[in-house]
Design an enzyme around this catalytic site. Sequence first.
Site, PDB file in Angstrom:
ATOM      1  N   HIS A  94      -3.608  -5.148   6.455  1.00 33.78           N
ATOM      2  CA  HIS A  94      -3.805  -4.165   5.383  1.00 33.78           C
ATOM      3  C   HIS A  94      -4.991  -3.275   5.753  1.00 33.78           C
ATOM      4  CE1 HIS A  94      -4.646  -2.362   1.521  1.00 33.78           C
ATOM      5  NE2 HIS A  94      -3.428  -2.715   1.161  1.00 33.78           N
ATOM      6  N   GLU A 164       1.571   2.324   4.723  1.00 35.01           N
ATOM      7  CA  GLU A 164       0.656   2.658   3.635  1.00 35.01           C
ATOM      8  C   GLU A 164      -0.347   3.700   4.127  1.00 35.01           C
ATOM      9  OE1 GLU A 164       0.422  -0.714   0.520  1.00 35.01           O
ATOM     10  OE2 GLU A 164      -1.018  -1.161   2.081  1.00 35.01           O
ATOM     11  N   SER A 209      -0.150   4.071  -4.235  1.00 34.05           N
ATOM     12  CA  SER A 209      -0.001   4.672  -5.568  1.00 34.05           C
ATOM     13  C   SER A 209       1.443   4.695  -6.067  1.00 34.05           C
ATOM     14  CB  SER A 209      -0.609   6.076  -5.599  1.00 34.05           C
ATOM     15  OG  SER A 209      -2.000   6.023  -5.316  1.00 34.05           O
TER      16      SER A 209
HETATM   17  P1  13P Z   1      -2.147   1.045  -4.833  1.00 32.67           P
HETATM   18  O1  13P Z   1      -0.733   0.815  -5.287  1.00 32.67           O
HETATM   19  O2  13P Z   1      -3.171   0.579  -5.828  1.00 32.67           O
HETATM   20  O3  13P Z   1      -2.355   2.434  -4.344  1.00 32.67           O
HETATM   21  O4  13P Z   1      -2.367   0.075  -3.561  1.00 32.67           O
HETATM   22  C1  13P Z   1      -1.450   0.108  -2.531  1.00 32.67           C
HETATM   23  C2  13P Z   1      -1.745  -1.009  -1.627  1.00 32.67           C
HETATM   24  O5  13P Z   1      -2.743  -0.999  -0.917  1.00 32.67           O
HETATM   25  C3  13P Z   1      -0.814  -2.146  -1.589  1.00 32.67           C
HETATM   26  O6  13P Z   1      -1.075  -2.994  -0.524  1.00 32.67           O
END
Ligand code: 13P
Length: 250
Positions: A94, A164, A209
């Site tokens: 991550h 992401e 998000s």
């Molecule tokens: P958000 O949905 O809060 O933007 O976070 C995304 C995330 O990092 C999931 O691993």
Amino acid sequence: MRKLIVGNWKMNGLRQSADALVRGILDGLPVGADVGVALCPPATLLASVADMVRESPVEVGGQDCHPEASGAHTGDIAAPMLADAGARYVIVGHSERRSDHGESDALVRAKAEAALASGLRPIVCIGETAEQRRAGEALAVIKHQLAGSLPAFAQADALVVAYEPVWAIGTGDTATPADVEEVHALIRTALRSAAGDAGSQVPILYGGSVKPANAGELLGTAEVDGALVGGASLKAEDFLGIITAAAALN
Ligand code: 13P
């Protein structure tokens, strides 16, 4: 491919709030929805959440694992421990771990391989920063991260990849469907060239998000097989809204 919706609780959740959240999700799960659902609570809550969802289709995952199976690594958690606590998945690489703990692609790959060796499905995260996107380097960064972070392909059927974009995490900004489509197509091509047909079966999740209001559009984009959800996974109503949006696409 069946959509997969994964909730990443990050460093949030105490026993009481977690109980209420899991109960809310289980009570509101759309009946008969052909959607995979997994919750990744903090390690302290993993076993109790796994107990709560045992009779349901919901699965659980860890948020990180150490590349070794055991040993002198104070504070770390090994993949077999996650499996023992009831996990089926583990998030590795991550962007918050890459930035908070300086994790390299090579370390992420070692973690993914440790997860596979323990029978867990690693969710390997990749994504460019805002600066990299502005500089027109997004696709090159993704290619580089994929080449360095993905495990050897003997078990491609157990792998999950999550795109992401760092600038979309927790900001309320999401990538446009066109940008998501472009990156997911690149990831799919890389998976196919590394693993052949098995590369077509690897779910590619989008994260950043995701919320009920944008889930339908993002999940309906080509090669988006699910979502990795942060903030919106902490409210049963929002998380259920995303699951419902995924179910509507089947
Ligand atoms: P958000 O949905 O809060 O933007 O976070 C995304 C995330 O990092 C999931 O691993």
